[in-house]
Scaffold this active site. Structure first.
Site, short mmCIF file in Angstrom:
data_model
loop_
_atom_site.label_atom_id
_atom_site.label_comp_id
_atom_site.label_asym_id
_atom_site.label_seq_id
_atom_site.Cartn_x
_atom_site.Cartn_y
_atom_site.Cartn_z
N GLU A 36 -11.40 10.36 33.21
CA GLU A 36 -10.27 10.45 32.29
C GLU A 36 -9.83 9.06 31.83
O GLU A 36 -9.88 8.09 32.59
CB GLU A 36 -9.11 11.19 32.94
N CYS A 44 -12.90 8.43 43.72
CA CYS A 44 -12.42 7.23 44.40
C CYS A 44 -12.63 7.39 45.90
O CYS A 44 -12.53 8.49 46.44
CB CYS A 44 -10.94 6.98 44.09
N CYS A 52 0.70 7.76 35.65
CA CYS A 52 0.13 6.97 36.74
C CYS A 52 -0.03 7.82 38.00
O CYS A 52 0.92 8.46 38.45
CB CYS A 52 1.03 5.77 37.01
N CYS A 67 -5.76 7.21 48.68
CA CYS A 67 -4.33 6.89 48.73
C CYS A 67 -3.54 8.20 48.64
O CYS A 67 -3.81 9.03 47.77
CB CYS A 67 -3.94 5.95 47.60
N CYS A 84 -1.93 9.46 45.24
CA CYS A 84 -2.75 9.41 44.03
C CYS A 84 -3.65 10.64 43.93
O CYS A 84 -4.40 10.95 44.86
CB CYS A 84 -3.59 8.14 44.04
N CYS A 137 -5.65 2.87 29.46
CA CYS A 137 -5.90 2.89 30.91
C CYS A 137 -7.29 3.46 31.12
O CYS A 137 -7.56 4.62 30.79
CB CYS A 137 -4.84 3.75 31.60
#
Length: 394
Positions: free
Chosen positions: A117, A137, A371, A141, A144, A130
């Protein structure tokens, strides 16, 4: 720290000159030297290769041209030779969503059918894109959404810079024939490497893509308008200044190792003290190029006045600003956003200590583009190395 600890995780990264099923090489993402080498390998006389590479560079990155036949300053026979050996290929835009606030989220498909994305955020004085550096990933985290998607592979340099190109396509930002590249207002003026993935776990491809984006004869973005955000891959931080030279942001999010170990698990490898030592030694840190400390505000977790005071003490001596990020919720998220009064109190303590402490305005929440909310629509599990290579036709 153990010397045999790998800096990058064991993930599949496609070769620097990946060939498609038809044997053609995609020129997007090749550095200038690699582009010249590719042209020579395809039969361009060595004495002409630099000039031809310069011409192609301007067509691809300054004009946004994807058709060799349209490159009218090249001989017709040479254009045919180029088309025989090469392609100019961007990622495929699978879908585009537009938020009520104007934010655009693109789902783009890359080699092997994987998806990432990309988010464009328009503001009065700038337009920020962004971009992602990995499919999924490895950092997990807890706040996230991307961290809930297992890492599949690193993006190539072409797939990274290609995200910029597809956004410029959608914004109609390439100059028209005969039009100077600097005549139009710049809709895409800033790049943030804050999308999916940890950029410093894909250093070489990120570096090459950003060098292409900064090249003055192409996309021509200033290094000061590119910000790389890392969760704290300490051994690669100095290298970022030396080899990329862009602005640096750090996903900090906690003021004690106990809390940061849970929020940002990479802290168990490189704890706060080691991270801060690397930031204090960062070659480009200065009052004019401050390091941004990103701090997501999580209710009852890291948002107390004591946390704010501790944060100020920790970063003392580092040219810095603190970007406070109200937590953007996603399905199944284990955290809640701090109350607005709590966020303002936290910001006030930081401001009175002499640091800028802007509170980031959430953008694109209605399309899950804010975010911490990014996650590929169809990627749910890691594929084996053999599967990734087979999908990519390698």
């Amino acid at each position: 720290m153990m010397t045999d600890t790998p800096i990058t995780p064991d993930v599949t990264a496609l070769p620097r000159l990946p060939k498609r099923a038809d044997g053609k090489v995609n020129l997007v993402g090749l550095t200038r030297p690699r582009l010249r080498e590719a042209l020579i390998a395809a039969g361009t006389p060595e004495k002409q290769a630099k000039m031809r590479a310069d011409q192609l560079w301007q067509w691809i990155y300054q004009r946004g041209e994807a058709d060799f036949a349209a490159m009218t300053n090249l001989a017709k026979a040479y254009r045919a030779t180029l088309a025989e050996h090469f392609v100019i290929e961007r990622p495929e835009v699978v879908s585009k969503q537009v938020s009520a606030d104007g934010t655009r989220k693109y789902l783009v498909r890359i080699s092997g059918g994987h998806e990432v994305e990309v988010v464009y955020i328009p503001e009065e004085d700038r337009g920020t894109l962004c971009i992602s550096s990995q499919v999924g990933c490895t950092l997990t985290c807890s706040f996230c959404h991307t961290g809930t998607q297992k890492l599949v592979r690193n993006l190539t340099a072409g797939e990274i810079v290609g995200q910029i190109m597809v956004a410029r396509d959608d914004l109609d930002e390439w100059p028209n024939p005969g039009e100077g590249s600097d005549l139009r207002p710049r809709l895409l003026s800033n790049i943030v490497l804050m999308g999916m993935g940890e950029p410093l776990y894909n250093f070489e491809n990120v570096r090459d893509a950003m060098k292409i984006a900064m090249d003055p004869e192409g996309i021509s973005l200033s290094r000061r308008r590119i910000t790389l955000s890392t969760s704290g891959v300490v051994p690669e931080i100095a290298r970022t200044a030396q080899e990329i030279g862009c602005q640096l942001a750090v996903s900090f999010h906690a003021t004690t190792d106990e809390v940061r170990d849970k929020l940002v698990p990479i802290n168990r490898k490189w704890p706060i003290a080691a991270l801060l030592d690397a930031l204090r030694a960062y070659p480009k840190a200065s009052n004019s190029e401050r390091i941004t400390f990103e701090y997501v505000m999580l209710k009852g977790v890291n948002d107390s006045d004591a946390d704010a005071r501790r944060l100020v003490q920790l970063i003392r001596g580092i040219p810095a600003k603190i970007n406070l990020i109200p937590f953007n919720e996603w399905p199944g998220a284990p955290h809640e956003r701090s109350d607005w009064e709590r966020i303002e109190s936290f910001a006030d303590i930081i401001y009175k200590a002499g640091y800028a402490s802007p509170i980031r305005t959430p953008r694109g929440e209605d399309i899950m583009a804010a975010c911490g909310q990014l996650k590929s629509a169809t990627e749910r599990a890691r594929k084996s190395r053999a599967q990734v290579e087979a999908d990519a036709g390698l």
